[in-house]
Design an enzyme around this catalytic site. Structure first.
Site, PDB file in Angstrom:
ATOM      1  N   HIS A   1      31.770  39.258  42.443  1.00 23.67           N
ATOM      2  CA  HIS A   1      31.287  37.916  42.115  1.00 23.67           C
ATOM      3  C   HIS A   1      29.915  37.686  42.726  1.00 23.67           C
ATOM      4  O   HIS A   1      29.422  36.569  42.765  1.00 23.67           O
ATOM      5  CB  HIS A   1      32.240  36.844  42.649  1.00 23.67           C
ATOM      6  CG  HIS A   1      33.656  37.097  42.302  1.00 23.67           C
ATOM      7  ND1 HIS A   1      34.575  37.556  43.209  1.00 23.67           N
ATOM      8  CD2 HIS A   1      34.309  36.973  41.123  1.00 23.67           C
ATOM      9  CE1 HIS A   1      35.740  37.697  42.604  1.00 23.67           C
ATOM     10  NE2 HIS A   1      35.613  37.357  41.356  1.00 23.67           N
TER      11      HIS A   1
ATOM     12  N   GLY B   1      40.429  35.820  37.839  1.00 23.21           N
ATOM     13  CA  GLY B   1      39.415  35.029  37.167  1.00 23.21           C
ATOM     14  C   GLY B   1      38.888  35.740  35.933  1.00 23.21           C
ATOM     15  O   GLY B   1      39.016  36.954  35.796  1.00 23.21           O
ATOM     16  N   SER B   2      38.278  34.991  35.035  1.00 24.71           N
ATOM     17  CA  SER B   2      37.624  35.587  33.871  1.00 24.71           C
ATOM     18  C   SER B   2      36.272  36.170  34.278  1.00 24.71           C
ATOM     19  O   SER B   2      35.768  35.911  35.366  1.00 24.71           O
ATOM     20  CB  SER B   2      37.415  34.534  32.790  1.00 24.71           C
ATOM     21  OG  SER B   2      38.652  34.139  32.252  1.00 24.71           O
ATOM     22  N   GLY B   3      35.703  36.926  33.377  1.00 21.82           N
ATOM     23  CA  GLY B   3      34.369  37.468  33.617  1.00 21.82           C
ATOM     24  C   GLY B   3      34.375  38.915  34.073  1.00 21.82           C
ATOM     25  O   GLY B   3      33.337  39.431  34.485  1.00 21.82           O
ATOM     26  N   HIS B   4      35.530  39.571  34.002  1.00 20.43           N
ATOM     27  CA  HIS B   4      35.608  40.955  34.476  1.00 20.43           C
ATOM     28  C   HIS B   4      36.105  41.914  33.406  1.00 20.43           C
ATOM     29  O   HIS B   4      36.583  42.993  33.721  1.00 20.43           O
ATOM     30  CB  HIS B   4      36.540  41.043  35.691  1.00 20.43           C
ATOM     31  CG  HIS B   4      36.137  40.206  36.841  1.00 20.43           C
ATOM     32  ND1 HIS B   4      34.938  40.382  37.483  1.00 20.43           N
ATOM     33  CD2 HIS B   4      36.748  39.182  37.479  1.00 20.43           C
ATOM     34  CE1 HIS B   4      34.841  39.501  38.477  1.00 20.43           C
ATOM     35  NE2 HIS B   4      35.926  38.758  38.483  1.00 20.43           N
TER      36      HIS B   4
ATOM     37  N   ASP C   1      43.697  33.370  44.094  1.00 20.69           N
ATOM     38  CA  ASP C   1      44.723  34.091  43.350  1.00 20.69           C
ATOM     39  C   ASP C   1      46.023  34.154  44.157  1.00 20.69           C
ATOM     40  O   ASP C   1      47.113  33.945  43.627  1.00 20.69           O
ATOM     41  CB  ASP C   1      44.253  35.511  43.029  1.00 20.69           C
ATOM     42  CG  ASP C   1      42.894  35.553  42.335  1.00 20.69           C
ATOM     43  OD1 ASP C   1      42.031  34.732  42.673  1.00 20.69           O
ATOM     44  OD2 ASP C   1      42.690  36.414  41.467  1.00 20.69           O
TER      45      ASP C   1
END
Ligand SMILES: Nc1ncnc2c1ncn2[C@@H]1O[C@H](COP(=O)(O)OP(=O)(O)O)[C@@H](O)[C@H]1O
Ligand SMILES: Nc1ncnc2c1ncn2[C@@H]1O[C@H](COP(=O)(O)OP(=O)(O)O)[C@@H](O)[C@H]1O
Ligand SMILES: [Mg+2]
Ligand SMILES: [Mg+2]
Ligand SMILES: [Mg+2]
Ligand SMILES: [Mg+2]
Lengths: 204, 331, 331, 204
Positions: B218, B54-57, B110
């Protein structure tokens, strides 16, 4: 009763989308308790994508389901979203080449979807996930023919399952770590499924 | 929470566009431009390594695309897995004809998407899978295969990437990646939440004087909450937990990663590192190639994680090999 | 605001200890260990470059100590100038016999202390001074010499450092540093404050839906406050302001630094960079060696700055020269 | 009246330290308006350091002042702290080798300190800084001999100056940018000086 057609599907997409106005926040809140709080926003995006997807010109019912499956798969890579896509893909394969499906086939179609979701996600019935409510619907609707009765029984079974699982511990995913904490809390995926079944059933 | 952004719907794509503009060694691929690849492509005959998540890391995962690291990376929406298409495309773009290792963190979405992508490509590209499972707070040691992957996955990128770069075959690269994952442990703590772009609320709530040990990247609940404590006490607890799971017979050389989850500044990371260094020394461990900085974040979440990679001579050799990814270069 | 720290009184010294443990190329010097130096020392005959400033801005200033950059750095308490002793010691430790350039940001305390240190060393070490004055929000163009130094000073470090490394004499290195400062402009904005360790309150207050343009790196008031706006609009304003001061006759090649003030994550910086890139292209400028990340912070302050360094061929050559400082390496 | 001795200095350190309990927050708040909000914490640290510094065994009054100057310089690198150190160093040089100084010399000693601070900091009288209050004290105490009268006149002059400058614009440092905003706001350095003069004067 005309059975399940592309029009049924289009209508269902409208109904579930309408229900998201309140459901999105409810599901996010449910997922926030032990997960990452995104079940609602993800489901809203997937269903919104369905709304934008024109399936009216699909070759047949099967390809309409498959078009929705692809829409779901392209809109998200989350667990629930991918399982949803898996279910739609499976039903699409089973209805390939047909104009309609009988309401009496619904239980079997959902059973096929359930099997595929178990296969894909590695969870089992009983783990307190979306699978349990789906399993209950499969069982409650087996042998039924009338859409209205199917709607009523599906909704009843789904809600009974939600209630029955509420105080059980979750056995998979993030919430597994918090098996104790998860008692008393609805699984967000199951909750979402139940609410959508309710929304669909209330229109019958 | 305030963010410097435009519409939430464009967040991920704008970030990726900015990333490849800032780092010409990277380029975007795939039908929806949700795959980050090496601009130079993958050397023919080299085993490819694909990751995703996922994005945001950032800089995870895309920032570690480079020679001697991962070859491509499929990107999902913020905190969601990458979709099937981008996984398929990322695998294809990582393929140099010698097979592709799928190396990514252990999260449900994932996994499903990478699994399905692999099935789609069956007969076309040989693939293997190794999952990052370094977060010791996310399952007991007995269930270590169920653990989540967090910051420590970059050790597997680096080590497996070096092995692929030197020409090992798919089985060997896969085996090395598995060893790197098995050698790595992470524990994190959070001080304050982040907010997913477009979301109405932060991912969790925590009192102004509390922190949470073991929280996921998260915002998944951790082990316990406590009133703030002196940094040295917190580090002591973290290092003790990590060393409790020191692999049997380990020889005494470790790499350490002290990582900011986003808002926590370098000053605080260095205060943590200082004490971690002492504790490891006391435990008879020598530190190799320490990393202190922003390596795997949750946007503006405040907090930090500490990872240890317990090295043997082979892992240490591969860790020291050259790599040119934008956020971890080794010369 | 929560911080991972021990007692406030030890904050700076623990950070510095952690810094040199994590980066063996650096070591601490001076009677109070408030000077960061290159472990390898300064080459005999090379012009030394010393910088210094208050703590709380990592990786500024200490993270740029390295070959081809600055040689030593004196460190003050958080947001305070370095004291006289550490300035004297830093100048001595930077001395390779060819004189020392004092290159630091234009702040009252820093100036007084570096001036006094230079006076103490008169007759012993030849020193010159160049002040970083890149913050265009801190004074009008007519009073540009009164501007504060912020993130853009790292261009002067890099460019003057390369000139010193190639063997230029003190006058030439000083001249080059002056050119680098004259070529650099920065504008910053803040979203949320930071808190000085031990202080009872954050450095300033700002509404949950507002940002402030032009705010200084210690929370000094800026030009105006506004409700949050889309990132592209904000960038547009910043780039316009920076280009308004484009040096006369500039040839069209710039380096850009999009810098986080601390809590603002890489994702947001890349969104800013993406639009800055477009605007610069529209203005006919070509981007050289872009930098996007945490280069000069105010601990956990949220916000970002954009710096432009208007290059000529000589500045561009020096910018591209090798350097090995921990936080800005060029190969 | 015994004049200004090391004991006078030790006593003064005690008095100003005691006043910091309330003054620290007041000065931080004043500096927060247009500066970085640290005037109080810096001054508290410098004065606290004085308190820990034993000057009782100093060779003479001048070296006692110089010891305090070094203490100030090692405790901070801030503008005001460095100017304070500069002032003490200057007075220390002027009283080198002497046991005491006359109260009548105070004005001249402060004038020397003021000159050094102007030289060091580059600001001028009139810029709305600590210099203005100091300048006023220099002028108000010139020609006076009695400690009590000096105390009273110094305090009066300092406060008058603070009031007089309140609505003027600041001309140096960070606040310069906000010349308009700075009107109506006390300069934190000047405010600190005035408060410390008050604290010292009230003990006479
Ligand atoms: N492996 C799985 N098998 C069946 N259902 C699952 C599985 N993983 C997740 N779910 C369902 O998905 C829900 C969570 O969905 P969502 O929040 O969208 O995913 P994520 O965990 O990726 O954020 C859970 O409540 C559960 O019902
Ligand atoms: N150059 C100068 N000349 C005279 N006084 C100054 C000068 N610079 C600062 N000051 C005084 O110092 C005060 C600010 O002190 P402080 O907050 O400790 O410094 P800093 O600005 O370094 O944070 C100002 O209010 C002013 O009275
Ligand atoms: Mg979720
Ligand atoms: Mg999720
Ligand atoms: Mg200050
Ligand atoms: Mg101040």
């Amino acid at each position: 009763m005309a059975g399940i057609s592309i029009a049924t599907l289009e209508n269902a997409v409208k109904i579930v989308n309408a229900s998201m106005t309140t459901l999105e926040a409810e599901l996010n809140a449910a997922d926030s308790k032990l997960g990452d709080g995104d079940t609602g926003v993800m489901l809203a995006r997937v269903l919104g994508k369905f709304g934008e997807t024109d399936i009216s010109g699909s070759d047949d019912l099967g390809s309409a389901f498959q078009t929705l499956a692809r829409a779901a798969a392209s809109a998200t890579g989350s667990s629930l979203g991918t399982l949803f896509a898996t279910a739609l893909l499976t039903i699409g394969k089973a209805t390939k080449g047909r104009e309609t499906a009988e309401w009496s086939e619904l239980s079997a179609l959902l059973q096929a979807a359930l099997d595929a979701m178990i296969q894909r996600g590695g969870a089992s019935v009983g783990d307190k996930t979306v699978l349990d409510a789906l399993d209950a619907v499969v069982k409650a609707t087996a042998g039924l023919n009338a859409a209205a009765l199917i709607a009523a029984e599906a909704s009843k079974a789904a809600n009974t399952t939600l209630d029955a699982f509420r105080d059980k511990p979750c056995k998979i995913g993030r919430a597994r770590m918090f098996a104790e904490k998860s008692m008393g809390i609805d699984d967000p995926g199951m909750l979402g499924f139940v609410r959508l079944v309710d929304a669909l059933a209330s229109k019958h | 929470m305030k963010k410097l952004m435009n519409a939430a719907s464009g967040y991920v794509d704008e970030v990726l566009e900015g990333l490849v503009l800032a780092h010409p060694r990277l380029k975007l691929g795939g039908s929806a431009k949700r795959v980050v690849c090496r601009s130079e492509g993958v050397r023919k005959g080299k085993v490819g390594i694909v990751s995703g998540g996922g994005s945001g890391h950032l800089p995870l995962f895309t920032g570690y695309v480079g020679r001697g690291m991962i070859d491509t990376c499929s990107i999902g929406n913020v905190f969601e897995g990458p979709n099937i298409d981008s996984c398929i495309e990322a695998i294809k773009l990582a393929d140099g004809g010698a097979g592709v290792l799928r190396l990514y963190g252990n999260y449900g979405g994932d996994r499903m998407n990478f699994d399905m992508a692999g099935e789609f490509l069956e007969g076309e590209i040989e693939t293997t899978t190794v999952l990052g499972t370094d977060d010791i707070a996310s399952a007991s040691p007995e269930e270590s295969a169920k653990r989540r992957g967090v910051a420590g996955i970059i050790y597997a990128y680096k080590i497996a990437g070096a092995r692929a770069e030197e020409g090992a075959d798919l089985a060997a690269v896969t085996q090395t990646a598995r060893q790197a994952v098995a050698a790595t442990r992470t524990i994190g703590l959070a001080l304050s939440p982040c907010q997913v772009p477009g979301a109405a609320k932060p991912t969790f709530e925590i009192a102004a004087d509390e922190f949470e040990m073991g929280m996921g990247i998260h915002g998944e609940p951790g082990l316990w909450r406590s009133k703030m404590k002196p940094a040295d006490e917190i580090v002591e607890d973290m290092i003790t937990r990590l060393l409790t799971e020191r692999p049997a017979g380990h020889g005494g050389r470790v790499s350490i990663l002290v990582n900011s989850l986003g808002a926590t500044p370098l000053e605080e990371l260095l205060i943590l590192y200082r004490h971690a260094f002492r504790k490891l020394k006391e435990a008879g461990l020598a530190i190799v190639q320490p990393l202190v900085g922003h390596y795997a974040t949750s946007m503006e979440m405040a907090g930090a994680s500490i990872s240890l990679c317990f090295l043997d001579s082979e892992l240490e050799r591969l860790l020291a090999a050259p790599s040119d990814s934008p956020f971890w270069e080794v010369k």
